[in-house]
Design an enzyme around this catalytic site. Structure first.
Site, PDB file in Angstrom:
ATOM      1  N   GLN A 286      -2.608   2.116  10.386  1.00  0.00           N
ATOM      2  CA  GLN A 286      -1.320   2.168   9.691  1.00  0.00           C
ATOM      3  C   GLN A 286      -0.316   3.043  10.424  1.00  0.00           C
ATOM      4  OE1 GLN A 286      -4.324   2.681   8.103  1.00  0.00           O
ATOM      5  NE2 GLN A 286      -4.270   1.894   6.017  1.00  0.00           N
TER       6      GLN A 286
ATOM      7  N   ARG B  97       0.849  -1.189   0.000  1.00  0.00           N
ATOM      8  CA  ARG B  97       0.000   0.000   0.000  1.00  0.00           C
ATOM      9  C   ARG B  97       0.883   1.236   0.000  1.00  0.00           C
ATOM     10  NH1 ARG B  97       1.622   1.658   4.310  1.00  0.00           N
ATOM     11  NH2 ARG B  97       0.528   3.636   4.003  1.00  0.00           N
ATOM     12  N   GLY B  98       0.272   2.376  -0.324  1.00  0.00           N
ATOM     13  CA  GLY B  98       1.017   3.622  -0.417  1.00  0.00           C
ATOM     14  C   GLY B  98       1.221   3.997  -1.867  1.00  0.00           C
ATOM     15  N   ALA B  99       0.869   5.229  -2.218  1.00  0.00           N
ATOM     16  CA  ALA B  99       0.804   5.630  -3.624  1.00  0.00           C
ATOM     17  C   ALA B  99       2.062   5.322  -4.432  1.00  0.00           C
ATOM     18  CB  ALA B  99       0.445   7.114  -3.712  1.00  0.00           C
TER      19      ALA B  99
ATOM     20  N   ASN C 273      -6.185  11.810   0.458  1.00  0.00           N
ATOM     21  CA  ASN C 273      -5.239  11.059   1.288  1.00  0.00           C
ATOM     22  C   ASN C 273      -6.038  10.224   2.279  1.00  0.00           C
ATOM     23  OD1 ASN C 273      -2.405  10.539   1.976  1.00  0.00           O
ATOM     24  ND2 ASN C 273      -2.913  11.472   3.946  1.00  0.00           N
ATOM     25  N   LYS C 274      -5.338   9.409   3.051  1.00  0.00           N
ATOM     26  CA  LYS C 274      -5.988   8.518   4.016  1.00  0.00           C
ATOM     27  C   LYS C 274      -7.033   9.271   4.826  1.00  0.00           C
ATOM     28  CE  LYS C 274      -5.482   4.947   4.536  1.00  0.00           C
ATOM     29  NZ  LYS C 274      -6.271   3.833   3.971  1.00  0.00           N
TER      30      LYS C 274
ATOM     31  N   ASP D 202      -2.599  10.302  -2.155  1.00  0.00           N
ATOM     32  CA  ASP D 202      -2.850   9.228  -3.119  1.00  0.00           C
ATOM     33  C   ASP D 202      -3.259   9.781  -4.479  1.00  0.00           C
ATOM     34  OD1 ASP D 202      -3.046   6.238  -1.805  1.00  0.00           O
ATOM     35  OD2 ASP D 202      -3.298   7.842  -0.340  1.00  0.00           O
TER      36      ASP D 202
END
Length: 380
Positions: free
Chosen positions: A212, A64-66, A263-264, A253
């Protein structure tokens, strides 16, 4: 197919963690991921032998993570090509695995274009597969270079806004080496400040519902020897009110053409708090996260996650198998609202830091001008 294999615990800097890597054992090429759903209790690797396994790893948040999603998407195309699967079908499945993260789509399309160009030029599927892999490996190197430059630009901005050091930085979700080919985005800036003795405290948002921040960012901060404190998302307001936050650093993201930042989930409330308390709210992301084809925040597709992530506490073992299986928190049948992301409007963003420089104030014109600059040439 994918299988798990445990790695012995080693004390190493986050930049040395093999978050994603390509290997070619005798039985055929594989893509190996550090399974982030098992952290911090276990360091376990997930071995993907086809694109469908990688799609599942992306959806389950094992990776995960852009930025790293873009790298994974490119490697996924290369894996399909090298294994003789339908490359177009694999690319379509990979691209749709997480719709909000624009880097995933860009990575897939870049490797797919390399594959198609080589196939058209040579008619040789093996040469085309080699071209797709070379494209993925180049993207991997470029992201590592971009991470280092973002850290430098971000540290310069912090020092400009808060001369003298002693930075107390609040961050949300996870933006370190686990999301990048290098040391990350927002976390890399805090890490740079730590290394030169100018980080006083890293405030780590827990980041509900999948934690996270608690599981991943705290783990990276501890391994880096940073001074950090974990807090629940709902405690951030009291922290601002106490005057304990000098700046907010988050990743992204997707950034729309007008500067709206996806974003998250939980990022937007931090932006509102930061504005009220006159605290800089800084977004750190590579240029690939800026999507000129998405005009504004309302045009960003926000991924909706399963309700059980909110109604249950998931153990690492339950998360690995998917479909719930955790400890119930709410009565059976409770409906849950669980967007993976929220969108912060540009007027709440103090600056966007990229590998090519910083935009402040955030305007469509400034973003377009930054994206149009000649890019630095990555090291080979």
């Amino acid at each position: 197919m994918a299988d798990q294999q445990a790695r012995p615990g080693e004390d190493k800097r986050p930049s040395e963690i093999p978050v994603i890597r390509w290997e070619e054992p005798p039985e055929g090429p594989v893509l190996i991921l550090l399974d982030q759903t098992r952290l911090p209790s276990e360091e376990v690797e997930l071995v993907c032998t086809d694109a469908s396994a990688l799609v599942e790893a992306i959806r389950s948040l094992a990776v995960r993570g852009a930025p790293v999603l873009g790298i994974a998407g490119a490697y996924g195309v290369a894996l399909a090509a090298a294994r003789g699967f339908d490359v177009d079908e694999a690319a379509e499945a990979l691209e749709s695995a997480r719709p909000t993260a624009v880097n995933l789509s860009l990575g897939v399309r870049r490797a797919l274009a390399a594959y198609r160009d080589a196939l058209a030029a040579t008619g040789d599927p093996t040469a085309a597969a080699t071209a797709a892999l070379a494209s993925a490996q180049a993207l991997h190197r470029e992201d590592a270079e971009a991470s280092a430059r973002m850290a430098a630009h971000g540290l310069a901005l912090l020092d400009e806004l808060m001369p003298g050091g002693g930075h107390r930085v609040l961050t949300h979700c996870n933006t370190g080496a686990l999301v990048s080919g290098g040391e990350g985005t927002a976390f890399a800036v805090a890490l740079a400040a730590h290394r030169v003795g100018r980080l006083r405290r890293l405030w780590v948002d827990e980041t509900r519902p999948l934690l996270q921040g608690a599981r991943l960012t705290a783990w990276e901060a501890a391994r880096s020897g940073m001074a950090y404190t974990l807090l629940t998302d709902s405690a951030a307001g009291s922290l601002f009110a106490a005057g304990e936050v000098d700046a907010v650093l988050i990743g992204a993201d997707r950034i729309a053409a007008d500067g709206s930042v996806a974003n998250k989930v939980g990022s937007y409330p931090l932006a509102v708090l930061a504005r009220y308390h006159h605290v800089p709210f800084i977004v750190v992301a590579p240029l690939t996260t800026i999507d000129p084809d998405t005009p504004d925040g309302a045009s960003i597709e926000v991924e909706q996650r399963p309700g059980f992530e909110v109604t249950e506490i998931l153990t690492p073992q339950a998360s690995a198998v998917g479909g719930g299986g955790g400890v119930p928190l709410a009565p059976l049948g409770t409906q849950a609202y669980n967007p993976a992301f929220d969108v912060t409007p540009p007027e709440l963003v103090t600056a966007i830091v990229t590998e090519e420089g910083t935009v402040s104030p955030v305007t469509p014109e400034a973003l377009a001008a930054l994206s149009a600059r000649p890019r630095a040439t990555p090291a080979v």
